[in-house]
Design a protein around this motif. Structure first.
Motif, PDB file in Angstrom:
ATOM      1  N   ALA A  84      13.544 -39.594 -38.799  1.00  0.00           N
ATOM      2  CA  ALA A  84      14.022 -40.719 -39.282  1.00  0.00           C
ATOM      3  C   ALA A  84      14.867 -40.484 -40.846  1.00  0.00           C
ATOM      4  CB  ALA A  84      13.107 -42.102 -39.657  1.00  0.00           C
ATOM      5  N   VAL A  85      15.330 -39.289 -41.320  1.00  0.00           N
ATOM      6  CA  VAL A  85      15.883 -39.290 -42.220  1.00  0.00           C
ATOM      7  C   VAL A  85      16.825 -39.684 -42.180  1.00  0.00           C
ATOM      8  CG1 VAL A  85      15.421 -36.376 -42.285  1.00  0.00           C
ATOM      9  CG2 VAL A  85      17.599 -37.234 -41.094  1.00  0.00           C
ATOM     10  N   ALA A  86      17.205 -39.872 -43.812  1.00  0.00           N
ATOM     11  CA  ALA A  86      18.478 -40.777 -44.216  1.00  0.00           C
ATOM     12  C   ALA A  86      20.351 -40.666 -43.627  1.00  0.00           C
ATOM     13  CB  ALA A  86      18.546 -40.773 -45.757  1.00  0.00           C
ATOM     14  N   ASP A  87      20.301 -38.875 -43.294  1.00  0.00           N
ATOM     15  CA  ASP A  87      21.124 -39.442 -42.839  1.00  0.00           C
ATOM     16  C   ASP A  87      21.355 -38.027 -41.255  1.00  0.00           C
ATOM     17  OD1 ASP A  87      23.701 -38.588 -42.058  1.00  0.00           O
ATOM     18  OD2 ASP A  87      24.637 -37.649 -44.082  1.00  0.00           O
ATOM     19  N   PRO A  88      20.596 -38.274 -40.421  1.00  0.00           N
ATOM     20  CA  PRO A  88      19.990 -37.538 -39.350  1.00  0.00           C
ATOM     21  C   PRO A  88      21.354 -37.036 -38.909  1.00  0.00           C
ATOM     22  CG  PRO A  88      20.595 -39.546 -38.395  1.00  0.00           C
ATOM     23  CD  PRO A  88      20.282 -39.460 -40.123  1.00  0.00           C
ATOM     24  N   ASN A  89      22.329 -36.811 -38.549  1.00  0.00           N
ATOM     25  CA  ASN A  89      23.741 -36.328 -38.851  1.00  0.00           C
ATOM     26  C   ASN A  89      24.395 -35.539 -39.157  1.00  0.00           C
ATOM     27  OD1 ASN A  89      22.743 -37.232 -35.288  1.00  0.00           O
ATOM     28  ND2 ASN A  89      24.939 -39.034 -36.241  1.00  0.00           N
ATOM     29  N   PHE A  90      23.801 -33.754 -38.567  1.00  0.00           N
ATOM     30  CA  PHE A  90      24.890 -32.500 -38.758  1.00  0.00           C
ATOM     31  C   PHE A  90      26.337 -32.546 -38.850  1.00  0.00           C
ATOM     32  CE2 PHE A  90      21.063 -30.511 -41.324  1.00  0.00           C
ATOM     33  CZ  PHE A  90      21.379 -30.797 -42.425  1.00  0.00           C
ATOM     34  N   THR A  91      27.497 -32.319 -38.493  1.00  0.00           N
ATOM     35  CA  THR A  91      28.652 -32.096 -38.344  1.00  0.00           C
ATOM     36  C   THR A  91      28.536 -30.958 -39.180  1.00  0.00           C
ATOM     37  OG1 THR A  91      29.893 -33.251 -39.802  1.00  0.00           O
ATOM     38  CG2 THR A  91      29.244 -34.812 -38.264  1.00  0.00           C
ATOM     39  N   SER A  92      30.243 -30.883 -38.812  1.00  0.00           N
ATOM     40  CA  SER A  92      31.039 -29.472 -39.595  1.00  0.00           C
ATOM     41  C   SER A  92      31.701 -29.523 -40.756  1.00  0.00           C
ATOM     42  CB  SER A  92      32.013 -28.667 -38.030  1.00  0.00           C
ATOM     43  OG  SER A  92      32.946 -30.038 -38.222  1.00  0.00           O
ATOM     44  N   ALA A  93      31.533 -31.537 -40.820  1.00  0.00           N
ATOM     45  CA  ALA A  93      31.962 -31.087 -42.018  1.00  0.00           C
ATOM     46  C   ALA A  93      31.050 -30.535 -43.286  1.00  0.00           C
ATOM     47  CB  ALA A  93      32.342 -32.711 -42.508  1.00  0.00           C
ATOM     48  N   SER A  94      29.439 -31.105 -42.672  1.00  0.00           N
ATOM     49  CA  SER A  94      28.298 -30.979 -43.896  1.00  0.00           C
ATOM     50  C   SER A  94      27.734 -29.576 -43.519  1.00  0.00           C
ATOM     51  CB  SER A  94      27.380 -31.678 -43.737  1.00  0.00           C
ATOM     52  OG  SER A  94      27.139 -31.601 -42.137  1.00  0.00           O
ATOM     53  N   LEU A  95      28.450 -28.987 -42.502  1.00  0.00           N
ATOM     54  CA  LEU A  95      27.608 -27.190 -42.273  1.00  0.00           C
ATOM     55  C   LEU A  95      28.500 -26.468 -42.006  1.00  0.00           C
ATOM     56  CD1 LEU A  95      24.367 -28.073 -40.467  1.00  0.00           C
ATOM     57  CD2 LEU A  95      24.724 -27.705 -42.621  1.00  0.00           C
ATOM     58  N   PRO A  96      29.928 -26.112 -42.786  1.00  0.00           N
ATOM     59  CA  PRO A  96      30.959 -25.537 -42.578  1.00  0.00           C
ATOM     60  C   PRO A  96      31.156 -24.044 -41.591  1.00  0.00           C
ATOM     61  CG  PRO A  96      30.907 -25.759 -44.447  1.00  0.00           C
ATOM     62  CD  PRO A  96      29.784 -26.070 -44.310  1.00  0.00           C
ATOM     63  N   ASN A  97      30.310 -23.843 -42.177  1.00  0.00           N
ATOM     64  CA  ASN A  97      30.058 -22.240 -41.756  1.00  0.00           C
ATOM     65  C   ASN A  97      28.421 -21.841 -40.724  1.00  0.00           C
ATOM     66  OD1 ASN A  97      28.731 -21.486 -43.597  1.00  0.00           O
ATOM     67  ND2 ASN A  97      30.521 -21.272 -44.677  1.00  0.00           N
ATOM     68  N   GLN A  98      28.480 -20.543 -40.512  1.00  0.00           N
ATOM     69  CA  GLN A  98      27.408 -19.957 -39.681  1.00  0.00           C
ATOM     70  C   GLN A  98      26.212 -20.114 -40.500  1.00  0.00           C
ATOM     71  OE1 GLN A  98      27.597 -15.909 -38.382  1.00  0.00           O
ATOM     72  NE2 GLN A  98      26.575 -16.730 -36.098  1.00  0.00           N
ATOM     73  N   ALA A  99      26.930 -19.867 -41.560  1.00  0.00           N
ATOM     74  CA  ALA A  99      25.346 -19.336 -42.694  1.00  0.00           C
ATOM     75  C   ALA A  99      25.090 -20.664 -43.447  1.00  0.00           C
ATOM     76  CB  ALA A  99      25.903 -18.792 -43.974  1.00  0.00           C
ATOM     77  N   ALA A 100      25.929 -21.946 -43.040  1.00  0.00           N
ATOM     78  CA  ALA A 100      25.252 -22.908 -43.807  1.00  0.00           C
ATOM     79  C   ALA A 100      24.763 -23.806 -42.255  1.00  0.00           C
ATOM     80  CB  ALA A 100      26.664 -23.990 -43.978  1.00  0.00           C
ATOM     81  N   PHE A 101      24.380 -23.201 -41.299  1.00  0.00           N
ATOM     82  CA  PHE A 101      23.778 -23.323 -40.027  1.00  0.00           C
ATOM     83  C   PHE A 101      23.113 -23.663 -40.735  1.00  0.00           C
ATOM     84  CE2 PHE A 101      22.716 -24.891 -35.957  1.00  0.00           C
ATOM     85  CZ  PHE A 101      23.277 -26.000 -35.547  1.00  0.00           C
ATOM     86  N   ARG A 102      22.808 -22.334 -40.894  1.00  0.00           N
ATOM     87  CA  ARG A 102      21.307 -21.157 -40.625  1.00  0.00           C
ATOM     88  C   ARG A 102      20.230 -21.696 -41.113  1.00  0.00           C
ATOM     89  NH1 ARG A 102      23.572 -16.029 -41.816  1.00  0.00           N
ATOM     90  NH2 ARG A 102      24.040 -16.152 -39.373  1.00  0.00           N
ATOM     91  N   ASP A 103      21.164 -22.038 -42.430  1.00  0.00           N
ATOM     92  CA  ASP A 103      19.927 -22.804 -43.647  1.00  0.00           C
ATOM     93  C   ASP A 103      19.557 -23.853 -43.520  1.00  0.00           C
ATOM     94  OD1 ASP A 103      20.514 -19.764 -45.123  1.00  0.00           O
ATOM     95  OD2 ASP A 103      22.015 -21.132 -46.433  1.00  0.00           O
ATOM     96  N   ALA A 104      20.163 -24.652 -42.429  1.00  0.00           N
ATOM     97  CA  ALA A 104      19.947 -25.584 -42.474  1.00  0.00           C
ATOM     98  C   ALA A 104      19.179 -25.278 -41.676  1.00  0.00           C
ATOM     99  CB  ALA A 104      20.810 -26.611 -41.806  1.00  0.00           C
ATOM    100  N   VAL A 105      18.490 -24.581 -40.454  1.00  0.00           N
ATOM    101  CA  VAL A 105      18.571 -24.656 -39.510  1.00  0.00           C
ATOM    102  C   VAL A 105      16.336 -24.278 -39.547  1.00  0.00           C
ATOM    103  CG1 VAL A 105      17.282 -23.255 -37.657  1.00  0.00           C
ATOM    104  CG2 VAL A 105      19.521 -24.274 -37.093  1.00  0.00           C
ATOM    105  N   GLN A 106      16.912 -23.237 -41.046  1.00  0.00           N
ATOM    106  CA  GLN A 106      15.806 -23.035 -41.603  1.00  0.00           C
ATOM    107  C   GLN A 106      14.812 -23.937 -42.366  1.00  0.00           C
ATOM    108  OE1 GLN A 106      16.037 -18.978 -43.129  1.00  0.00           O
ATOM    109  NE2 GLN A 106      17.227 -17.981 -42.015  1.00  0.00           N
ATOM    110  N   GLN A 107      15.565 -24.441 -42.847  1.00  0.00           N
ATOM    111  CA  GLN A 107      14.431 -25.937 -44.048  1.00  0.00           C
ATOM    112  C   GLN A 107      14.520 -26.577 -42.466  1.00  0.00           C
ATOM    113  OE1 GLN A 107      14.780 -26.600 -46.843  1.00  0.00           O
ATOM    114  NE2 GLN A 107      14.693 -28.920 -47.484  1.00  0.00           N
ATOM    115  N   GLU A 108      14.826 -26.917 -40.876  1.00  0.00           N
ATOM    116  CA  GLU A 108      14.308 -28.042 -40.522  1.00  0.00           C
ATOM    117  C   GLU A 108      13.204 -27.957 -40.471  1.00  0.00           C
ATOM    118  OE1 GLU A 108      14.785 -31.542 -40.202  1.00  0.00           O
ATOM    119  OE2 GLU A 108      16.102 -31.060 -41.405  1.00  0.00           O
ATOM    120  N   TYR A 109      13.562 -26.164 -39.888  1.00  0.00           N
ATOM    121  CA  TYR A 109      12.224 -25.360 -39.187  1.00  0.00           C
ATOM    122  C   TYR A 109      10.928 -25.781 -40.571  1.00  0.00           C
ATOM    123  CZ  TYR A 109      13.145 -21.904 -35.724  1.00  0.00           C
ATOM    124  OH  TYR A 109      13.297 -21.593 -34.390  1.00  0.00           O
ATOM    125  N   LYS A 110      10.577 -25.697 -41.865  1.00  0.00           N
ATOM    126  CA  LYS A 110      10.712 -25.867 -43.152  1.00  0.00           C
ATOM    127  C   LYS A 110       9.440 -26.765 -42.943  1.00  0.00           C
ATOM    128  CE  LYS A 110      10.589 -25.655 -48.065  1.00  0.00           C
ATOM    129  NZ  LYS A 110      11.437 -25.961 -49.216  1.00  0.00           N
TER     130      LYS A 110
END
Length: 170
Positions: A84-110
């Motif tokens: 139930a995060v405020a904005d649950p949907n990541f899109t290619s606009a918020s994660l525009p490349n592989q490195a940004a997606f990798r960082d987002a996944v690691q943050q979610e792991y945390k």
């Protein structure tokens, strides 16, 4: 706690609560006391959760090649929606490349796997342990600490340091 948004359900799970009538405190994440007099709990230890499987899959798909939509985004967003995060949907606009997606996944792991003993393995596997410890705890971690020492009894059983040397620094 600052990493969690105000509506993130996972945040309150990290707060500590008294276990029964004793002075023992445990995170709400693991609280399931069935008797406050005996402090017995019915919680089983978590070995692998579905959200972890989703994150592993999202990470693997991204590492095979970034795509602006598809399974990787679906799995990552599924974990976020449940919390139930405020904005649950990541899109290619918020994660525009592989490195940004990798960082987002690691943050979610945390955030998702807090207190479950998974973060150190993730940080060492991805090569981010020293920078994360420095950033979050202001500790300069020597690189030799990324490996545990081999038990001396095991080194002595082999009896030949050229076959099985101790990890550097120990």
């Amino acid at each position: 706690m600052a990493a969690y948004g105000a509506n993130d359900r996972r945040r309150d799970l990290l707060l500590y609560a008294r276990s029964g009538t004793s002075n023992n405190f445990v995170p709400n994440k693991f609280m399931d006391v069935i008797s406050s007099t005996t402090q017995n709990a019915e919680n089983d230890w978590i070995l692998l959760r579905f959200s972890e499987v989703l994150l592993m899959y999202a990470e693997a798909v991204n590492e095979l090649g970034y795509a602006t939509s598809g399974d990787a985004f679906d799995c990552l967003n599924k974990v976020r929606k449940r919390s139930a995060v405020a904005d649950p949907n990541f899109t290619s606009a918020s994660l525009p490349n592989q490195a940004a997606f990798r960082d987002a996944v690691q943050q979610e792991y945390k955030l998702e796997l807090a207190y479950e003993g998974q973060r150190w393995l993730l940080l060492t596997r991805t090569g981010n342990a020293t920078s994360a410890i420095r950033q979050e705890e202001n500790i300069n971690l020597p690189t030799f600490r990324l490996l545990f020492p081999i038990p001396q009894t095991e080194v002595e059983k082999i009896g030949n340091p050229s076959i099985m040397p101790q990890n550097p620094g120990y």
